[in-house]
Design a protein around this motif. Structure first.
Motif, mmCIF file in Angstrom:
data_model
loop_
_atom_site.group_PDB
_atom_site.id
_atom_site.type_symbol
_atom_site.label_atom_id
_atom_site.label_comp_id
_atom_site.label_asym_id
_atom_site.label_seq_id
_atom_site.Cartn_x
_atom_site.Cartn_y
_atom_site.Cartn_z
ATOM 1 N N GLN A 51 0.982 6.649 -8.562
ATOM 2 C CA GLN A 51 0.359 5.232 -8.547
ATOM 3 C C GLN A 51 -1.234 5.443 -8.210
ATOM 4 O O GLN A 51 -1.901 6.284 -8.076
ATOM 5 N N GLU A 86 0.865 -1.157 -0.033
ATOM 6 C CA GLU A 86 0.057 -0.112 -0.054
ATOM 7 C C GLU A 86 0.864 1.161 -0.009
ATOM 8 O O GLU A 86 0.519 2.436 -0.618
ATOM 9 N N ALA A 87 2.006 1.110 0.507
ATOM 10 C CA ALA A 87 3.063 2.321 0.702
ATOM 11 C C ALA A 87 3.490 2.577 -1.034
ATOM 12 O O ALA A 87 3.650 3.691 -1.346
ATOM 13 N N THR A 128 -11.881 2.464 -0.819
ATOM 14 C CA THR A 128 -11.277 1.514 -1.375
ATOM 15 C C THR A 128 -10.771 0.460 -0.518
ATOM 16 O O THR A 128 -10.392 -0.778 -1.035
ATOM 17 N N GLU A 129 -10.876 0.836 0.889
ATOM 18 C CA GLU A 129 -10.561 -0.301 1.841
ATOM 19 C C GLU A 129 -11.643 -1.087 2.234
ATOM 20 O O GLU A 129 -11.616 -2.596 2.106
ATOM 21 N N LEU A 133 -3.186 3.996 -5.365
ATOM 22 C CA LEU A 133 -3.873 3.895 -4.385
ATOM 23 C C LEU A 133 -4.289 5.123 -3.730
ATOM 24 O O LEU A 133 -3.528 6.110 -3.521
ATOM 25 N N GLY A 134 -5.640 5.054 -3.431
ATOM 26 C CA GLY A 134 -6.167 6.210 -2.446
ATOM 27 C C GLY A 134 -7.298 5.649 -1.543
ATOM 28 O O GLY A 134 -7.940 4.732 -1.893
ATOM 29 N N ARG A 135 -7.245 6.159 -0.453
ATOM 30 C CA ARG A 135 -8.299 5.791 0.633
ATOM 31 C C ARG A 135 -9.442 5.915 0.300
ATOM 32 O O ARG A 135 -10.556 5.049 0.454
ATOM 33 N N LEU A 143 1.669 1.835 -3.484
ATOM 34 C CA LEU A 143 0.679 2.280 -4.354
ATOM 35 C C LEU A 143 0.259 3.702 -4.110
ATOM 36 O O LEU A 143 -0.503 4.229 -4.974
ATOM 37 N N ARG A 144 0.729 4.220 -2.928
ATOM 38 C CA ARG A 144 0.315 5.875 -2.499
ATOM 39 C C ARG A 144 1.263 6.602 -3.178
ATOM 40 O O ARG A 144 1.037 7.807 -2.847
ATOM 41 N N ARG A 145 2.262 6.079 -3.729
ATOM 42 C CA ARG A 145 3.551 7.118 -4.160
ATOM 43 C C ARG A 145 2.883 7.664 -5.155
ATOM 44 O O ARG A 145 2.009 7.480 -6.079
ATOM 45 N N ARG A 160 -10.694 5.891 -10.571
ATOM 46 C CA ARG A 160 -9.231 6.147 -10.611
ATOM 47 C C ARG A 160 -8.757 7.026 -11.589
ATOM 48 O O ARG A 160 -7.822 7.629 -11.605
#
Length: 224
Positions: A121, A113-114, A136-137, A123-125, A116-118, A163
């Protein structure tokens, strides 16, 4: 999001896939470097979890090939080689992170997850557009702050469109996100799920619209 697990230990790959599924991620599993190359060339993945000790070669060779092609796919190296020089070699070959075996599933997910949060990338909550919010969680959807239920496949379509909101998402990318390497897919499957999603969003009062860009894909935007 769909992930690719490259691991020749069937039991370990099954356990990793199960842990990722519990965290809300879908995974495809391959057991060799050749299969990894084929999977990456045919499916758009959010990230790869890569073992180095593969039966037909070193996983680092797969990683180096990706980076030589300027492929930005995030890669988390997962291996029994935990020495300092091994970690340095993996990172210098293009790995985004390095996790030695044995490991805790919680740490693998946290590191993934770290990555994908960059910046740049996926990932976002939470993802939002107009009065629509997607967590997303929990994979829960809210319209005007009220929880709404949308079926699983339609939720997958919603996620990839949100996204990339305001941008065209190729039909093949939507198909890959839903099905990955699951096998034959009906030619009109994506159209069916997009149509169902449109209907469900309209019934819930979401002020968004999904445009079909004929011959290309789909675009989600605010309803005018």
């Amino acid at each position: 999001m769909r992930l690719l697990i490259v691991e020749d230990n069937a039991e370990l790959s099954r356990l990793v896939a199960g842990g990722l599924a519990a965290a809300g991620y879908q995974s495809d599993i391959v057991g060799s470097a050749a299969e990894a190359r084929e999977a990456v060339s045919s499916v758009s993945y959010a990230a790869m979890i890569l073992d180095l000790g593969l039966p037909d070669g070193d996983g680092l060779s797969v990683l180096r090939e990706l980076r030589l092609k300027m492929e930005p796919l995030p890669v988390l190296v997962l291996t029994a080689r935990g020495g300092l020089q091994d970690r340095v070699s993996g990172l210098r070959s293009g790995a985004d992170d390095y996790l030695a075996k044995p490991f805790a599933m919680e740490e693998l997910i946290a590191r993934l997850e770290a990555i994908l949060r960059r910046p740049g990338q996926l990932l976002g909550r939470s993802l939002s557009l107009a009065n629509l919010v997607y967590d997303t969680e929990s994979r829960q959807i809210f319209v005007d702050d009220q929880p709404r239920i949308i079926s699983a496949r339609e939720t997958s379509v919603l996620e990839i469109l949100l996204r990339r909101q305001g941008r065209v998402v190729p039909k093949k990318n939507v198909e890959d996100h839903i099905f990955g390497l699951d096998g034959e897919v009906a030619s009109n499957a994506v159209e069916v799920y997009v149509s169902r999603l449109r209907k469900q969003l309209a019934e819930h009062g979401a002020k968004v619209v999904i445009h079909t860009i004929r011959g290309v894909g789909y675009l989600m935007d605010v309803e005018k």
